[in-house]
Every structure is written in C-alpha cells, then in structure tokens.
Design a protein around this motif. Structure first.
Motif, mmCIF file in Angstrom:
data_model
loop_
_atom_site.group_PDB
_atom_site.id
_atom_site.type_symbol
_atom_site.label_atom_id
_atom_site.label_comp_id
_atom_site.label_asym_id
_atom_site.label_seq_id
_atom_site.Cartn_x
_atom_site.Cartn_y
_atom_site.Cartn_z
ATOM 1 N N ILE A 158 47.260 32.319 27.484
ATOM 2 C CA ILE A 158 48.679 32.031 27.249
ATOM 3 C C ILE A 158 49.330 33.160 26.449
ATOM 4 O O ILE A 158 50.422 33.635 26.783
ATOM 5 N N ILE A 159 48.667 33.598 25.379
ATOM 6 C CA ILE A 159 49.228 34.653 24.522
ATOM 7 C C ILE A 159 49.373 35.958 25.299
ATOM 8 O O ILE A 159 50.414 36.624 25.236
ATOM 9 N N ASN A 160 48.336 36.327 26.049
ATOM 10 C CA ASN A 160 48.408 37.568 26.818
ATOM 11 C C ASN A 160 49.491 37.512 27.895
ATOM 12 O O ASN A 160 50.185 38.498 28.154
ATOM 13 N N GLU A 161 49.646 36.349 28.512
ATOM 14 C CA GLU A 161 50.703 36.201 29.515
ATOM 15 C C GLU A 161 52.085 36.354 28.869
ATOM 16 O O GLU A 161 52.981 36.998 29.422
ATOM 17 N N GLN A 162 52.270 35.789 27.690
ATOM 18 C CA GLN A 162 53.559 35.899 27.004
ATOM 19 C C GLN A 162 53.860 37.346 26.617
ATOM 20 O O GLN A 162 54.991 37.811 26.752
ATOM 21 N N ILE A 163 52.837 38.054 26.152
ATOM 22 C CA ILE A 163 53.035 39.470 25.816
ATOM 23 C C ILE A 163 53.433 40.245 27.065
ATOM 24 O O ILE A 163 54.380 41.042 27.056
ATOM 25 N N ASP A 203 40.061 35.900 35.369
ATOM 26 C CA ASP A 203 40.562 35.876 36.753
ATOM 27 C C ASP A 203 41.872 35.103 36.850
ATOM 28 O O ASP A 203 42.778 35.471 37.607
ATOM 29 N N ASP A 204 41.960 34.047 36.073
ATOM 30 C CA ASP A 204 43.181 33.241 36.037
ATOM 31 C C ASP A 204 44.351 34.100 35.556
ATOM 32 O O ASP A 204 45.422 34.134 36.182
ATOM 33 N N LEU A 205 44.165 34.808 34.472
ATOM 34 C CA LEU A 205 45.218 35.659 33.921
ATOM 35 C C LEU A 205 45.547 36.811 34.859
ATOM 36 O O LEU A 205 46.711 37.178 35.024
ATOM 37 N N LYS A 232 49.637 39.787 38.032
ATOM 38 C CA LYS A 232 49.515 40.834 39.047
ATOM 39 C C LYS A 232 50.860 41.426 39.451
ATOM 40 O O LYS A 232 50.917 42.562 39.939
ATOM 41 N N ASN A 233 51.942 40.714 39.255
ATOM 42 C CA ASN A 233 53.265 41.232 39.631
ATOM 43 C C ASN A 233 53.995 41.928 38.489
ATOM 44 O O ASN A 233 55.106 42.416 38.672
ATOM 45 N N TYR A 234 53.370 41.948 37.301
ATOM 46 C CA TYR A 234 53.982 42.649 36.175
ATOM 47 C C TYR A 234 53.705 44.139 36.269
ATOM 48 O O TYR A 234 52.597 44.551 36.606
ATOM 49 N N LYS A 235 54.693 44.952 35.926
ATOM 50 C CA LYS A 235 54.522 46.407 35.936
ATOM 51 C C LYS A 235 53.913 46.858 34.610
ATOM 52 O O LYS A 235 54.203 46.305 33.551
#
Length: 366
Positions: free
Chosen positions: A63-68, A96-98, A103-106
């Motif tokens: 969750i934290i890494n996705e928010q960053i 793998d989930d993250l 995958k669509n973030y630059k």
C-alpha cells in the motif's frame, strides 16, 4: 520490501502453499486501504496472530509503495527492491501484486535485490545523461542454469539478470560489448581462464557474477583468477551477499566500464580506470578475502572472547584484529594487482557498523 522476521521467512513457503492465505492477504490489504477495522478484527480472530501480523506488514508495504508511486513528481524515479525471499513466499506474492498495480506508472521500477540498487542507479544516470545503451550477452555455466531459482531469490537467474540490464538502460545482444558470465557451480571444472579465452574477444568487457554460494565468493574460482593474474582480462567481479546483489553489481560495473572505454581524453581515461580498478579491488578484498576466508576466523575470535559477532560492543578492538588477519591477504592482492600493472599502495579495513557480516575496504591510491 524486506522480510518481516527471519522465523516467519523460514515458514513463508508453508503459508503460501495454502491458497486461503493469499485470500487472507488480499482481504487484509483491502481492509487496511479502506480503514475497515471491523473486517480487520474479524480476520485477526480467524488467523494465528503471528501470521496475521506478518500479512498485515507486507500488505502495508504494498500500500505504501503504491501511494508513493502514484504521487511521484514528473522528474523523479522510484525504485523498489525485493530482498531475501523465495519463489513461493508471501513476500514474492505481494511483490507480484504490486508489480501488476504499478506497471502503468512512468519511472517506477521493481527489482529483485536491494543492496546493489545504488550502484545500478549510478550506472543508469550515467547512461541517461550520455545517451548510452550498453549491450550485454549472458553466458550461463551449464544448460538450464538460466531457469534456476537460487537461495534468497524470488525470480529465475535469467529474469533477475535481464531485469537489471534493462534497469540501467542496457540491451541484450549476441555481439555485445559486455559479457556476463554467471558462475553457479562450485565444482565446475572448465577453468575460468578457458572460459575467458572462449568468450571474450578484443574490445569486449568480461564480468563474472559469482553466485555459486551466498555471502561470499567461490574461493576456488578466485584463487584461479589471482593465480593466473586475470585481473585485467576479467573486467568486473562480484560474489557479494545474495545472487541479485552480485549480478546487479556486475551489471553496474560493466556499464561504467563501457562508459570509461568511450573516453577520449587520455588523462581522464587513466583517472577513471584507476578508480574503477580500485572498486574491483574492493570486491576481491570483501567478497573473497573477507567473506570466504577471514570472516569465520573473526567470528571465532569474537565468540572465544565472549563477544557477539552480530552486536559488537568492542568495535575498535575488532577492527585492530581484523586489520591483522586481513593484512597478509591484502598484501598478496596488492602484489597481484601490481603485476597486472595496477598500482594500489595499500588498503585500510574496518567494520562499517557493529556487526561482522561485511567490511569496509578503503584502497590507498596516491
């Protein structure tokens, strides 16, 4: 994304074999994201507390890494490393989930390994600033090695190596400037001198990723490299810590060496080479001399004197003993470098912090 606990890490594979645990992980992550305390309380009542806490921590990491990643400024690169896992671990599942989520973030990258990422980032920036795309060819020791899962890794050797080459901006090619030789078998009898002769041609760089064991180089391999004075024929070496750490270090080394090879000014070229070879000296001194020869002696010294190798209270004394035990081997390595035309006047060593896992090596050049 580090392991949560050594004990839970050892039991991790057992957990993930039960598909229900993946379901629990997904429910915990969703409940945390939505601040759903009622669901979290119910889940905690149904799952052993240690397993619930474990899953909650790795769910929070995702969750934290996705928010960053989702809030990056346009000029920022974000790199996430996965360290100390297995191919079936819950941590690998969360990785793998993250990876699917971002995958669509630059400018967001996910890599196996962690400790070598700073070195790879230096190589990445150097390539981007100079418009370089270093080329690589991977040579595996035996057929099928590329599909192997090595200790502490959640990806195959091929996946890890190609991932790191892509990260620094490199490309794969059969006619590559750089060759990475993956040494995986301690009893391999071909001989490194024969391997170099077989694969390296004029103008190419040759690197050895020594992953035959973890936390140290293969002593027989490096003994042969030094006996045959192959320091300049083998342009990069690493046998440090996990396979990802070693492979990533060699990818970065060869990338920097490729850049140095393009330097036209003679003085700049000589200065860069001097510091480059000082780094290779550090790798042999740490990965081979310390990790594979001296560390056991130092840990035995600590234990026999009532000290904890993982929590030294007498670091200054340990540093003095370390210097004494390292000196004959460092003198030998300095002499071999001198025979190969590389001048290193000396080297100081110490523990960078209060444990005996690795050392800091400072070559003296001028």
């Amino acid at each position: 994304m580090p392991q949560v606990s050594p004990v839970l890490y050892q039991q991790d594979t057992i957990y993930v074999q039960n598909s229900a645990n993946i379901g629990y992980y997904n429910q915990i992550k969703k409940a945390i994201s939505e601040n759903d305390t009622k669901t979290l309380k119910r889940l905690k009542a149904n799952i052993p507390s240690y397993l619930f806490n474990y899953m909650a921590v790795i769910a929070l990491e995702v969750i934290i890494n996705e928010q960053i990643a989702s809030n990056l400024k346009p000029n920022v690169t974000f790199t996430i490393g996965l360290d100390d896992t297995t191919m079936k671990s819950m941590l690998k599942y969360s990785y793998d989930d993250l990876k699917t989520i971002i995958k669509n973030y630059k400018n967001v990258y996910m890599l196996h390994g962690a400790d070598e990422i700073s070195m790879m980032t230096v190589a990445k920036i150097l390539n981007e600033e100079n418009g370089l795309k270093p080329s690589y060819k991977i040579v595996y020791e035996e057929s099928g090695d590329e599909n192997s899962y090595l200790p502490f890794e959640g990806g195959t050797v091929k996946e890890i190596t190609e991932e790191k080459i892509g990260y620094i901006g490199g490309v794969m090619s059969q006619d590559a400037k750089n060759i990475i030789y993956i040494h995986m078998h301690k009893n391999y009898k071909t001989g490194i001198k024969n391997v170099v002769s077989k694969y390296k041609i004029s103008g190419q760089n040759f690197g050895v990723a020594d992953v035959a064991k973890t936390n140290g180089g293969d002593k027989d391999l490096v003994d042969e490299i030094l006996k045959d004075k192959l320091i300049k024929l083998i342009d990069a070496y690493s046998g440090w810590n996990t396979p990802s750490n070693s492979i990533g270090t060699v990818v970065a080394e060869l990338s920097v060496k490729s850049y140095i090879d393009t330097t036209k000014d003679k003085k700049d070229f000589e200065d860069m080479q001097k510091y480059y070879y000082a780094f290779t000296f550090i790798r042999y001194a740490d990965d081979y001399i310390y990790q594979s020869i001296v560390r056991d002696a130092m840990q035995n010294w600590a234990k026999s004197n009532g000290f904890n190798p993982d929590n030294l209270t007498n670091k200054s004394e340990a540093d003095e003993v370390l210097r004494e035990k390292m000196k004959p081997y460092l003198d030998m390595l300095i002499s071999i470098y001198d025979d190969c035309g590389i001048k290193i006047k000396g080297a100081d060593v110490e523990y960078p912090w209060n444990r005996m896992f690795e050392i800091k090596v400072a070559p003296i050049l001028d």
